[in-house]
Design a protein around this motif. Sequence first.
Motif, PDB file in Angstrom:
ATOM      1  N   ASP A   1       7.340  21.321   8.609  1.00  0.00           N
ATOM      2  CA  ASP A   1       6.934  21.015   7.244  1.00  0.00           C
ATOM      3  C   ASP A   1       8.146  20.743   6.359  1.00  0.00           C
ATOM      4  N   ALA A   2       9.208  21.509   6.556  1.00  0.00           N
ATOM      5  CA  ALA A   2      10.421  21.302   5.768  1.00  0.00           C
ATOM      6  C   ALA A   2      10.973  19.897   5.994  1.00  0.00           C
ATOM      7  N   ALA A   3      10.998  19.458   7.256  1.00  0.00           N
ATOM      8  CA  ALA A   3      11.504  18.120   7.561  1.00  0.00           C
ATOM      9  C   ALA A   3      10.601  17.044   6.958  1.00  0.00           C
ATOM     10  N   VAL A   4       9.289  17.229   7.063  1.00  0.00           N
ATOM     11  CA  VAL A   4       8.351  16.255   6.507  1.00  0.00           C
ATOM     12  C   VAL A   4       8.492  16.189   4.989  1.00  0.00           C
ATOM     13  N   LEU A   5       8.637  17.357   4.362  1.00  0.00           N
ATOM     14  CA  LEU A   5       8.774  17.390   2.921  1.00  0.00           C
ATOM     15  C   LEU A   5      10.085  16.732   2.472  1.00  0.00           C
ATOM     16  N   ALA A   6      11.164  16.988   3.208  1.00  0.00           N
ATOM     17  CA  ALA A   6      12.439  16.337   2.890  1.00  0.00           C
ATOM     18  C   ALA A   6      12.320  14.827   3.016  1.00  0.00           C
ATOM     19  N   TYR A   7      11.640  14.371   4.070  1.00  0.00           N
ATOM     20  CA  TYR A   7      11.430  12.941   4.281  1.00  0.00           C
ATOM     21  C   TYR A   7      10.662  12.333   3.107  1.00  0.00           C
ATOM     22  N   THR A   8       9.623  13.073   2.640  1.00  0.00           N
ATOM     23  CA  THR A   8       8.823  12.606   1.511  1.00  0.00           C
ATOM     24  C   THR A   8       9.639  12.607   0.219  1.00  0.00           C
ATOM     25  N   ASN A   9      10.421  13.655   0.017  1.00  0.00           N
ATOM     26  CA  ASN A   9      11.269  13.726  -1.171  1.00  0.00           C
ATOM     27  C   ASN A   9      12.181  12.507  -1.272  1.00  0.00           C
ATOM     28  N   ILE A  10      12.795  12.165  -0.145  1.00  0.00           N
ATOM     29  CA  ILE A  10      13.731  11.041  -0.143  1.00  0.00           C
ATOM     30  C   ILE A  10      12.985   9.722  -0.352  1.00  0.00           C
ATOM     31  N   GLY A  11      11.792   9.631   0.249  1.00  0.00           N
ATOM     32  CA  GLY A  11      10.993   8.430   0.027  1.00  0.00           C
ATOM     33  C   GLY A  11      10.691   8.198  -1.446  1.00  0.00           C
ATOM     34  N   LEU A  12      10.403   9.274  -2.178  1.00  0.00           N
ATOM     35  CA  LEU A  12      10.146   9.151  -3.604  1.00  0.00           C
ATOM     36  C   LEU A  12      11.434   8.876  -4.379  1.00  0.00           C
ATOM     37  N   ILE A  14      17.077   4.839  -6.845  1.00  0.00           N
ATOM     38  CA  ILE A  14      18.430   4.486  -6.400  1.00  0.00           C
ATOM     39  C   ILE A  14      18.620   2.977  -6.531  1.00  0.00           C
ATOM     40  N   LYS A  15      19.863   2.564  -6.572  1.00  0.00           N
ATOM     41  CA  LYS A  15      20.170   1.146  -6.755  1.00  0.00           C
ATOM     42  C   LYS A  15      19.700   0.341  -5.539  1.00  0.00           C
ATOM     43  N   PRO A  16      19.330  -0.905  -5.742  1.00  0.00           N
ATOM     44  CA  PRO A  16      18.865  -1.728  -4.607  1.00  0.00           C
ATOM     45  C   PRO A  16      19.950  -2.004  -3.578  1.00  0.00           C
ATOM     46  N   THR A  17      21.207  -1.787  -3.938  1.00  0.00           N
ATOM     47  CA  THR A  17      22.306  -1.975  -2.988  1.00  0.00           C
ATOM     48  C   THR A  17      22.539  -0.751  -2.111  1.00  0.00           C
ATOM     49  N   VAL A  22      20.687  13.228  -2.198  1.00  0.00           N
ATOM     50  CA  VAL A  22      19.908  13.387  -0.979  1.00  0.00           C
ATOM     51  C   VAL A  22      19.922  14.854  -0.523  1.00  0.00           C
ATOM     52  N   LYS A  23      21.075  15.485  -0.631  1.00  0.00           N
ATOM     53  CA  LYS A  23      21.176  16.893  -0.237  1.00  0.00           C
ATOM     54  C   LYS A  23      20.234  17.764  -1.058  1.00  0.00           C
ATOM     55  N   ALA A  24      20.044  17.427  -2.332  1.00  0.00           N
ATOM     56  CA  ALA A  24      19.116  18.185  -3.169  1.00  0.00           C
ATOM     57  C   ALA A  24      17.688  18.089  -2.630  1.00  0.00           C
ATOM     58  N   CYS A  25      17.347  16.943  -2.037  1.00  0.00           N
ATOM     59  CA  CYS A  25      16.029  16.791  -1.416  1.00  0.00           C
ATOM     60  C   CYS A  25      15.864  17.733  -0.228  1.00  0.00           C
ATOM     61  N   PHE A  26      16.918  17.874   0.556  1.00  0.00           N
ATOM     62  CA  PHE A  26      16.871  18.784   1.697  1.00  0.00           C
ATOM     63  C   PHE A  26      16.702  20.234   1.230  1.00  0.00           C
ATOM     64  N   GLU A  27      17.460  20.596   0.227  1.00  0.00           N
ATOM     65  CA  GLU A  27      17.438  21.977  -0.264  1.00  0.00           C
ATOM     66  C   GLU A  27      16.094  22.322  -0.898  1.00  0.00           C
ATOM     67  N   ALA A  28      15.512  21.363  -1.620  1.00  0.00           N
ATOM     68  CA  ALA A  28      14.210  21.596  -2.233  1.00  0.00           C
ATOM     69  C   ALA A  28      13.144  21.838  -1.170  1.00  0.00           C
ATOM     70  N   ALA A  29      13.205  21.096  -0.061  1.00  0.00           N
ATOM     71  CA  ALA A  29      12.231  21.283   1.015  1.00  0.00           C
ATOM     72  C   ALA A  29      12.366  22.660   1.647  1.00  0.00           C
ATOM     73  N   ALA A  30      13.593  23.145   1.767  1.00  0.00           N
ATOM     74  CA  ALA A  30      13.802  24.487   2.316  1.00  0.00           C
ATOM     75  C   ALA A  30      13.202  25.541   1.392  1.00  0.00           C
ATOM     76  N   THR A  31      13.416  25.397   0.098  1.00  0.00           N
ATOM     77  CA  THR A  31      12.866  26.354  -0.865  1.00  0.00           C
ATOM     78  C   THR A  31      11.342  26.359  -0.817  1.00  0.00           C
ATOM     79  N   ALA A  32      10.737  25.191  -0.747  1.00  0.00           N
ATOM     80  CA  ALA A  32       9.284  25.084  -0.774  1.00  0.00           C
ATOM     81  C   ALA A  32       8.626  25.690   0.456  1.00  0.00           C
ATOM     82  N   THR A  33       9.308  25.651   1.588  1.00  0.00           N
ATOM     83  CA  THR A  33       8.711  26.121   2.849  1.00  0.00           C
ATOM     84  C   THR A  33       9.207  27.497   3.275  1.00  0.00           C
ATOM     85  N   GLY A  34      10.149  28.063   2.548  1.00  0.00           N
ATOM     86  CA  GLY A  34      10.686  29.357   2.926  1.00  0.00           C
ATOM     87  C   GLY A  34      11.632  29.306   4.106  1.00  0.00           C
ATOM     88  N   CYS A  35      12.085  28.126   4.454  1.00  0.00           N
ATOM     89  CA  CYS A  35      13.032  27.968   5.564  1.00  0.00           C
ATOM     90  C   CYS A  35      14.467  28.015   5.048  1.00  0.00           C
TER      91      CYS A  35
END
Length: 440
Positions: free
Chosen positions: A223-234, A239-242, A284-297
């Motif tokens: 779930d943490a990985a899926v949530l991180a993937y979703t966070n980055i997708g949003l 982010i800039k088009p470049t 991007v790292k903030a997306c990873f950390e947020a997913a860890a907080t949300a899932t307790g991982c």
Amino acid sequence: MTDFLWRPDTDQARLSPLLLQGDVYRPDILAEIESSIDSLSPKLRELSNKIHAHPELKFEEHYAHDEYTKFMEEQGFVVQKHYLLETAWVATYTHGQGGRVLGVNSEMDALPGIGHACGHNLIGVSGVAVACAAKAAMEKLGIDGKVILLGTPGEEGGFGKVLLWDKGAYEEMDVCLMCHPGPGPPLSASLGTCLAMVDLQVDYSGHTAHAGLSPWEGQNALDAAVLAYTNIGLMRQQIKPTHRVHGVFHGKDWTPNIIPDNSTMYWFVRAPTTKEALETATRVKACFEAAATATGCTVKITPRSIWNELVQNTTLGAFVHFFSRDPIEKAFPGEEFVDVVRKRYGATAWDRGIARGSTDFGNISYLMPGLHPYFSIPTLPGGANHTRAFTDAAATDAAHEACYNISKALAHVGMRALTDETFLTKVKLEFKEWKQAQGD
């Protein structure tokens, strides 16, 4: 400008580049270069075909290592096998006493599942062609100096050139040259840059539990990985088009009836400059950390490597721009590579090749004067680099002819660096001034 891209159904007989008039530097040197590569072309094609038919992943290029080293020994080079890395190699030729040192790179590795979909078979034989042509000119015209051809493994995500740099493989070189195939206008070469890249590994650790009986006892690393993937997708919307952010995730011993306690993600963060790539990686790292907080991982973020953008030495090459619907470019100024290409082989363009990709040669170009042009080969629509269609494109006759032409131009640039002290001084001064502007 896709209507100007070189396609396999283009009538090759009707391709006739509008070449500039005038002499190149030392026409006698170029004549020897062209004669050497033309005479070697059947053997180069045979070598390329072998490599193309035996794709090997990063740091597993044992077949390529053996074929290249055998070939270079047959051409009279001094060869060191398994040079500093297991599948790296170096072939050297020295003429006379003293002189300058020309460095050349040959890449070898392929991609998982799709083989030589970046055309490393062409890059490899181009390095061979440049080194052999330089040797022929040095022998025939009595030019003192040294040629070092470095077989560099692990370009596709392995950071092979930087590993070799750290071990001293580039120390003797005054300049270093290589090339790369890609889609583009017919009979053209490009001196564009590439994207800088931050390579990250992300490991989530959770707690297993029975997925049906007591799922509340688990911390779900999947779930943490899926949530991180979703966070980055949003996040991509902001982010800039470049910039580019892309990744995959894996796990060990996953099964539907156990809450996964582990997941591993691999992410690439790309941007036009190293500074921008690092800034975006922080988000991007903030997306990873947020997913860890949300899932307790718990999460461990490991930077694996930083790939610099490609810095083309403009004295070796030139600044060039591709203008609208006009396939004939303007050059600012007309330095060596552009000069010989435009007078002998075809057009030059700016934002072509793999401008949105990355290469570990970018790091080399941060450390010494380098030139890394891209050259066009015929490709299908939707068949650019890292597709199965490009794998097929890299084996065609037209692709090899384009490879030989770019190799002749590169060899000529290299020989000017060996024979023209004023030119080489200008190359090194440009590099020094660029480094100073970076604050180094």
